[in-house]
Scaffold this motif. Sequence first.
Motif, PDB file in Angstrom:
ATOM      1  N   UNK A  10       0.848  -1.199   0.000  1.00  0.00           N
ATOM      2  CA  UNK A  10       0.000   0.000   0.000  1.00  0.00           C
ATOM      3  C   UNK A  10       0.882   1.247   0.000  1.00  0.00           C
ATOM      4  N   UNK A  11       0.547   2.206  -0.854  1.00  0.00           N
ATOM      5  CA  UNK A  11       1.278   3.470  -0.909  1.00  0.00           C
ATOM      6  C   UNK A  11       0.712   4.382   0.175  1.00  0.00           C
ATOM      7  N   UNK A  12       1.557   4.850   1.103  1.00  0.00           N
ATOM      8  CA  UNK A  12       1.039   5.698   2.184  1.00  0.00           C
ATOM      9  C   UNK A  12       0.629   7.075   1.679  1.00  0.00           C
ATOM     10  N   UNK A  13      -0.279   7.716   2.416  1.00  0.00           N
ATOM     11  CA  UNK A  13      -0.680   9.081   2.107  1.00  0.00           C
ATOM     12  C   UNK A  13       0.477  10.006   2.489  1.00  0.00           C
ATOM     13  N   UNK A  14       0.525  11.192   1.870  1.00  0.00           N
ATOM     14  CA  UNK A  14       1.549  12.164   2.205  1.00  0.00           C
ATOM     15  C   UNK A  14       1.511  12.474   3.701  1.00  0.00           C
ATOM     16  N   UNK A  17       1.980   9.136   9.324  1.00  0.00           N
ATOM     17  CA  UNK A  17       2.966   8.593  10.276  1.00  0.00           C
ATOM     18  C   UNK A  17       3.329   7.154   9.903  1.00  0.00           C
ATOM     19  N   UNK A  18       4.546   6.803  10.170  1.00  0.00           N
ATOM     20  CA  UNK A  18       5.027   5.467   9.838  1.00  0.00           C
ATOM     21  C   UNK A  18       5.528   4.759  11.087  1.00  0.00           C
ATOM     22  N   UNK A  21      11.046   1.624  11.124  1.00  0.00           N
ATOM     23  CA  UNK A  21      12.205   2.066  11.896  1.00  0.00           C
ATOM     24  C   UNK A  21      13.444   2.198  10.996  1.00  0.00           C
ATOM     25  N   UNK A  22      13.226   2.713   9.780  1.00  0.00           N
ATOM     26  CA  UNK A  22      14.292   2.832   8.783  1.00  0.00           C
ATOM     27  C   UNK A  22      15.526   3.534   9.343  1.00  0.00           C
ATOM     28  N   UNK A  23      15.344   4.691  10.002  1.00  0.00           N
ATOM     29  CA  UNK A  23      16.486   5.481  10.476  1.00  0.00           C
ATOM     30  C   UNK A  23      17.135   4.865  11.712  1.00  0.00           C
TER      31      UNK A  23
END
Length: 66
Positions: A10-14, A17-18, A21-23
């Motif tokens: 699913x493509x998130x909305x602009x 919040x996510x 924990x990429x960073x």
Amino acid sequence: MFKEITKHLRIPKFYEPSTNKFWDDAYISQGMLKEHFNSESDLATRKLEFVKKSVDWISSAYPPEK
């Protein structure tokens, strides 16, 4: 299992919040820090030459008040 996989497509909305924990990933963080300190690369921070030109432009456009 299919439902679990498709929820990641699913493509998130602009500005949504996510929970990603990429960073927080040690490998990603280490690579980003390395690129921030690399003044010859634009991958994280602009090249030093660009930064200096930007500072000069801002200083001439908006000189400090005396």
